[in-house]
Design a protein around this motif. Structure first.
Motif, PDB file in Angstrom:
ATOM      1  N   ALA A  70      29.459 -28.062  32.939  1.00 38.03           N
ATOM      2  CA  ALA A  70      30.177 -26.783  31.657  1.00 38.03           C
ATOM      3  C   ALA A  70      28.289 -26.000  31.809  1.00 38.03           C
ATOM      4  N   HIS A  71      27.714 -26.699  31.550  1.00 37.55           N
ATOM      5  CA  HIS A  71      26.199 -25.838  32.071  1.00 37.55           C
ATOM      6  C   HIS A  71      25.922 -24.693  32.857  1.00 37.55           C
ATOM      7  N   PHE A  72      26.682 -24.976  34.152  1.00 40.87           N
ATOM      8  CA  PHE A  72      26.704 -24.329  35.102  1.00 40.87           C
ATOM      9  C   PHE A  72      27.760 -23.477  35.053  1.00 40.87           C
ATOM     10  N   THR A  73      28.918 -23.393  34.671  1.00 39.17           N
ATOM     11  CA  THR A  73      30.248 -22.689  34.778  1.00 39.17           C
ATOM     12  C   THR A  73      29.640 -21.637  33.944  1.00 39.17           C
ATOM     13  N   VAL A  74      30.024 -22.215  32.598  1.00 39.92           N
ATOM     14  CA  VAL A  74      29.766 -21.258  32.206  1.00 39.92           C
ATOM     15  C   VAL A  74      28.624 -20.330  31.862  1.00 39.92           C
TER      16      VAL A  74
END
Length: 324
Positions: free
Chosen positions: A196-200
């Motif tokens: 989620a961190h990398f995606t956002v």
């Protein structure tokens, strides 16, 4: 490096690399969570029907949920909402359109009519809540409460019909070993927040590089990325001429997107929609839902012609979202 500070001339590989790697991690982590949860449920002898309607449904929504929570935590509430709106549009126009072009998408499942009406009602409620906005804990309780009602009614209704088995088809098969269950659970729990961190952050950086708004990044990049597993599954089902479950999974996914993802994320931080979303995007979402109405209510198969029409509409939506 703060990805939101990237200039348009900065290396785009960094932004796209973060986005793609985040989506890949989310896909694997979500699958690990589902497999582990289903295995635990089977060991506890929870009926397949309940597993399919609850554990599998929640597990497959986990990547989108973590993306929304991450967005809310960094004060990017509109990004979380746009990802939900964009995902619901993609589910109808793209995920139903592609298999229809391949072999037609059947709309004859026993629960299709009721679930379609529920999805439409939830979509209208979602729009109203966004217009009143922001969506906070009070609205979160309402949405999560409706989700509980939907699950309970689905289980009761499915048990009363002969053709209830397909609802839990994803939960079929023996449980995996205990060691693998623990490993998959740990990998999923660790992978989801990292993905989620990398995606956002990758989506935010990509929006700078592409010169589009953060809202457009959520509507297209995040929504399309998190819808890829459903699209792959729908395409595979169509190639096997087994498209009967696609419409049900799309309706369920859209319901869960609103009730669980928005509902739970609202407890983390208030979610406020941007002006463009309120004027344009939510109405496109509603129009897509209404477009599905005749097929779902009359149990008419979505033909190849209709599938091409759905895909053309989605292409137009993507084009205008990225250029206007």
């Amino acid at each position: 490096m703060n990805v939101t500070d990237l200039a348009p001339g900065d290396v785009p590989v960094v932004a796209l690399g973060m986005l793609v790697s985040g989506l890949v991690i989310l896909a694997f982590a979500g699958d690990f969570i589902v497999q582990a949860a289903v295995s635990i449920a089977k060991r506890l002898r929870i009926p397949d029907l309940v597993v399919g309607l609850t554990i599998v449904a929640f597990g497959t929504s986990a990547p989108e949920l973590l993306v929304a929570i991450r967005s809310a935590m960094i004060d990017e509430g509109p990004l979380a909402l746009s990802a939900v709106v964009g995902s619901n549009i993609a589910n109808i126009l793209l995920v139903l359109g592609v298999p229809a072009v391949i072999a037609g998408t059947a709309c004859n499942q026993p629960l299709v009519r009721r679930n379609y009406i529920f999805m439409l009602a939830v979509s209208v409620l979602f729009i109203i809540l966004m217009m009143i906005g922001p969506i906070g804990p009070r609205e979160g309780y309402l949405l999560v409460g409706l989700l509980a009602v939907f699950i309970i009614l689905s289980i009761v209704r499915a048990r009363s019909i002969d053709d209830a088995a397909p609802v839990a088809e994803e939960a079929a098969g023996p449980p995996i070993s205990g060691g693998k269950t623990v490993l998959y659970l740990l990998l999923g729990l660790v992978g989801l927040p990292i993905g989620a961190h990398f995606t956002v952050d990758g989506a935010l950086a990509s929006s700078v590089w592409l010169g589009v708004s953060k809202e457009a990044a959520g509507l297209i990049l995040l929504a399309l990325g998190t819808s890829l597993p459903e699209l792959a599954a729908a395409t595979a089902a169509a190639l096997r001429r087994e498209s009967g479950l696609i419409i049900g999974s799309v309706l369920g996914s859209n319901i869960f997107n609103i009730l669980s993802i928005v509902g739970i994320t609202a407890f983390v931080a208030p979610l406020a929609a941007g002006p463009h979303m309120l004027k344009v995007d939510v109405w496109i979402m509603l129009a897509a839902a209404l477009l599905l109405g005749p097929f779902a209510l009359q149990r008419i198969t979505i033909s190849r012609v209709a599938g091409f029409f759905f895909l053309a509409l989605y292409g137009a939506f993507v084009y205008f979202a990225l250029t206007i």
